[in-house]
Write a protein that holds these residues in place. Structure first.
Motif, mmCIF file in Angstrom:
data_model
loop_
_atom_site.group_PDB
_atom_site.id
_atom_site.type_symbol
_atom_site.label_atom_id
_atom_site.label_comp_id
_atom_site.label_asym_id
_atom_site.label_seq_id
_atom_site.Cartn_x
_atom_site.Cartn_y
_atom_site.Cartn_z
ATOM 1 N N GLU A 54 12.788 -4.936 2.111
ATOM 2 C CA GLU A 54 12.662 -4.355 0.768
ATOM 3 C C GLU A 54 11.984 -5.340 -0.186
ATOM 4 O O GLU A 54 11.028 -4.989 -0.885
ATOM 5 C CB GLU A 54 14.051 -3.978 0.239
ATOM 6 C CG GLU A 54 14.026 -3.446 -1.181
ATOM 7 C CD GLU A 54 15.433 -3.254 -1.737
ATOM 8 O OE1 GLU A 54 15.533 -3.122 -2.966
ATOM 9 O OE2 GLU A 54 16.414 -3.246 -0.965
ATOM 10 N N PHE A 55 12.470 -6.578 -0.221
ATOM 11 C CA PHE A 55 11.896 -7.572 -1.122
ATOM 12 C C PHE A 55 10.517 -8.028 -0.653
ATOM 13 O O PHE A 55 9.672 -8.412 -1.465
ATOM 14 C CB PHE A 55 12.839 -8.764 -1.301
ATOM 15 C CG PHE A 55 14.057 -8.413 -2.103
ATOM 16 C CD1 PHE A 55 13.944 -7.958 -3.411
ATOM 17 C CD2 PHE A 55 15.313 -8.520 -1.549
ATOM 18 C CE1 PHE A 55 15.063 -7.623 -4.161
ATOM 19 C CE2 PHE A 55 16.448 -8.194 -2.279
ATOM 20 C CZ PHE A 55 16.322 -7.732 -3.590
ATOM 21 N N THR A 56 10.276 -7.979 0.650
ATOM 22 C CA THR A 56 8.953 -8.330 1.172
ATOM 23 C C THR A 56 7.920 -7.356 0.629
ATOM 24 O O THR A 56 6.863 -7.767 0.141
ATOM 25 C CB THR A 56 8.941 -8.316 2.716
ATOM 26 O OG1 THR A 56 9.832 -9.331 3.183
ATOM 27 C CG2 THR A 56 7.552 -8.573 3.260
ATOM 28 N N LYS A 57 8.215 -6.067 0.687
ATOM 29 C CA LYS A 57 7.283 -5.068 0.146
ATOM 30 C C LYS A 57 7.096 -5.248 -1.359
ATOM 31 O O LYS A 57 5.988 -5.128 -1.872
ATOM 32 C CB LYS A 57 7.766 -3.655 0.458
ATOM 33 C CG LYS A 57 7.521 -3.240 1.880
ATOM 34 C CD LYS A 57 7.908 -1.797 2.099
ATOM 35 C CE LYS A 57 7.588 -1.380 3.525
ATOM 36 N NZ LYS A 57 7.918 0.029 3.759
ATOM 37 N N PHE A 58 8.195 -5.523 -2.057
ATOM 38 C CA PHE A 58 8.127 -5.724 -3.507
ATOM 39 C C PHE A 58 7.210 -6.903 -3.843
ATOM 40 O O PHE A 58 6.317 -6.798 -4.687
ATOM 41 C CB PHE A 58 9.548 -5.955 -4.059
ATOM 42 C CG PHE A 58 9.578 -6.298 -5.511
ATOM 43 C CD1 PHE A 58 9.340 -5.327 -6.476
ATOM 44 C CD2 PHE A 58 9.854 -7.596 -5.921
ATOM 45 C CE1 PHE A 58 9.368 -5.648 -7.824
ATOM 46 C CE2 PHE A 58 9.886 -7.926 -7.270
ATOM 47 C CZ PHE A 58 9.646 -6.945 -8.228
ATOM 48 N N ARG A 59 7.401 -8.036 -3.163
ATOM 49 C CA ARG A 59 6.581 -9.225 -3.418
ATOM 50 C C ARG A 59 5.142 -9.026 -2.952
ATOM 51 O O ARG A 59 4.205 -9.511 -3.580
ATOM 52 C CB ARG A 59 7.183 -10.464 -2.766
ATOM 53 C CG ARG A 59 8.419 -10.955 -3.460
ATOM 54 C CD ARG A 59 8.133 -11.273 -4.915
ATOM 55 N NE ARG A 59 9.355 -11.683 -5.566
ATOM 56 C CZ ARG A 59 9.454 -11.959 -6.845
ATOM 57 N NH1 ARG A 59 8.406 -11.876 -7.614
ATOM 58 N NH2 ARG A 59 10.592 -12.323 -7.359
ATOM 59 N N ALA A 60 4.969 -8.323 -1.854
ATOM 60 C CA ALA A 60 3.615 -8.040 -1.366
ATOM 61 C C ALA A 60 2.860 -7.208 -2.396
ATOM 62 O O ALA A 60 1.687 -7.456 -2.674
ATOM 63 C CB ALA A 60 3.676 -7.324 -0.026
ATOM 64 N N GLU A 61 3.550 -6.240 -2.969
ATOM 65 C CA GLU A 61 2.918 -5.398 -3.996
ATOM 66 C C GLU A 61 2.559 -6.231 -5.225
ATOM 67 O O GLU A 61 1.463 -6.091 -5.782
ATOM 68 C CB GLU A 61 3.863 -4.264 -4.387
ATOM 69 C CG GLU A 61 3.251 -3.316 -5.396
ATOM 70 C CD GLU A 61 4.180 -2.159 -5.748
ATOM 71 O OE1 GLU A 61 3.929 -1.537 -6.782
ATOM 72 O OE2 GLU A 61 5.141 -1.884 -4.992
ATOM 73 N N LYS A 62 3.468 -7.097 -5.632
ATOM 74 C CA LYS A 62 3.192 -7.949 -6.800
ATOM 75 C C LYS A 62 2.020 -8.893 -6.513
ATOM 76 O O LYS A 62 1.152 -9.085 -7.368
ATOM 77 C CB LYS A 62 4.446 -8.745 -7.195
ATOM 78 C CG LYS A 62 5.609 -7.881 -7.537
ATOM 79 C CD LYS A 62 6.183 -7.880 -8.872
ATOM 80 C CE LYS A 62 6.256 -9.063 -9.687
ATOM 81 N NZ LYS A 62 6.510 -8.760 -11.073
ATOM 82 N N GLU A 110 -0.743 -5.844 4.831
ATOM 83 C CA GLU A 110 -0.001 -5.604 6.076
ATOM 84 C C GLU A 110 1.496 -5.454 5.777
ATOM 85 O O GLU A 110 2.164 -4.606 6.362
ATOM 86 C CB GLU A 110 -0.225 -6.734 7.080
ATOM 87 C CG GLU A 110 -1.595 -6.749 7.707
ATOM 88 C CD GLU A 110 -1.874 -5.520 8.552
ATOM 89 O OE1 GLU A 110 -0.974 -5.063 9.294
ATOM 90 O OE2 GLU A 110 -3.004 -5.010 8.467
ATOM 91 N N CYS A 111 1.990 -6.276 4.888
ATOM 92 C CA CYS A 111 3.409 -6.198 4.528
ATOM 93 C C CYS A 111 3.718 -4.881 3.819
ATOM 94 O O CYS A 111 4.796 -4.302 4.011
ATOM 95 C CB CYS A 111 3.806 -7.371 3.635
ATOM 96 S SG CYS A 111 3.802 -8.955 4.501
ATOM 97 N N LEU A 112 2.795 -4.402 3.012
ATOM 98 C CA LEU A 112 3.003 -3.125 2.319
ATOM 99 C C LEU A 112 3.042 -1.948 3.296
ATOM 100 O O LEU A 112 3.730 -0.965 3.063
ATOM 101 C CB LEU A 112 1.907 -2.894 1.273
ATOM 102 C CG LEU A 112 2.033 -3.699 -0.010
ATOM 103 C CD1 LEU A 112 0.819 -3.505 -0.893
ATOM 104 C CD2 LEU A 112 3.299 -3.307 -0.757
#
Length: 172
Positions: free
Chosen positions: A78-86, A126-128
């Protein structure tokens, strides 16, 4: 005697005309120099403001990349996607600023920034996507300590510091 006076009168008129033309030329030249000086100062101020803005974005991207790597390492999807988006958002802001202001920067400098950051953008994308296999491969390549992860995430910005100094005219 009349020819001598005529010659003297013509010399005086020519001398006066030449002096007048010379003064006009000097005045126009002074205006051009002042205009160029003001324009160069404006361009330089604009370039310095832009370099500051770009560097500030890069520092913010460093933070997001560090957080992204740490979240990948601890397997927080969850936080990986959040940080990837940021991170990807910051990259698009950086890229947009480069596009909007490319008249103020040398194309080699712009290309260098894009070349250094685009692989990290690809990692973010890729993370997103949520590709667990890609995340697993990246997790395996990341170092174990927070200090090493932080240093790894600092790399893109550190690679560009000298280029920024050159663009700003700073010799250090």
């Amino acid at each position: 005697m009349v020819s001598f006076l005529l010659k003297l009168w013509i010399d005086k008129r020519l001398s006066y005309s030449l002096d007048l033309e010379l003064e006009k030329f000097k005045s126009e030249l002074a205006k051009e120099v002042a205009r160029d000086s003001i324009q160069q100062r404006w361009v330089n101020d604009k370039r310095m403001e832009l370099l500051y803005q770009l560097y500030e974005l890069m520092v913010e991207m460093d933070f997001e990349l560090k957080a992204l790597y740490l979240n990948i390492k601890v397997q927080s999807e969850e936080f990986t996607k959040f940080r990837a988006e940021k991170f990807c958002t910051k990259y698009t802001e950086l890229n947009s600023a480069l596009h909007r202001n490319e008249i103020f920067l040398v194309s080699d400098f712009i290309n260098e920034i894009r070349m250094i950051y685009s692989p990290y953008f690809e990692i973010g994308m890729e993370c997103l996507k949520g590709d667990e296999e890609a995340a697993h491969m990246l997790r395996a390549r990341l170092p174990d300590s927070v200090g090493e992860i932080t240093a790894l995430a600092d790399e893109p910005r550190r690679k560009l510091i000298q280029s920024f100094r050159r663009a700003a005219g700073i010799s250090a």
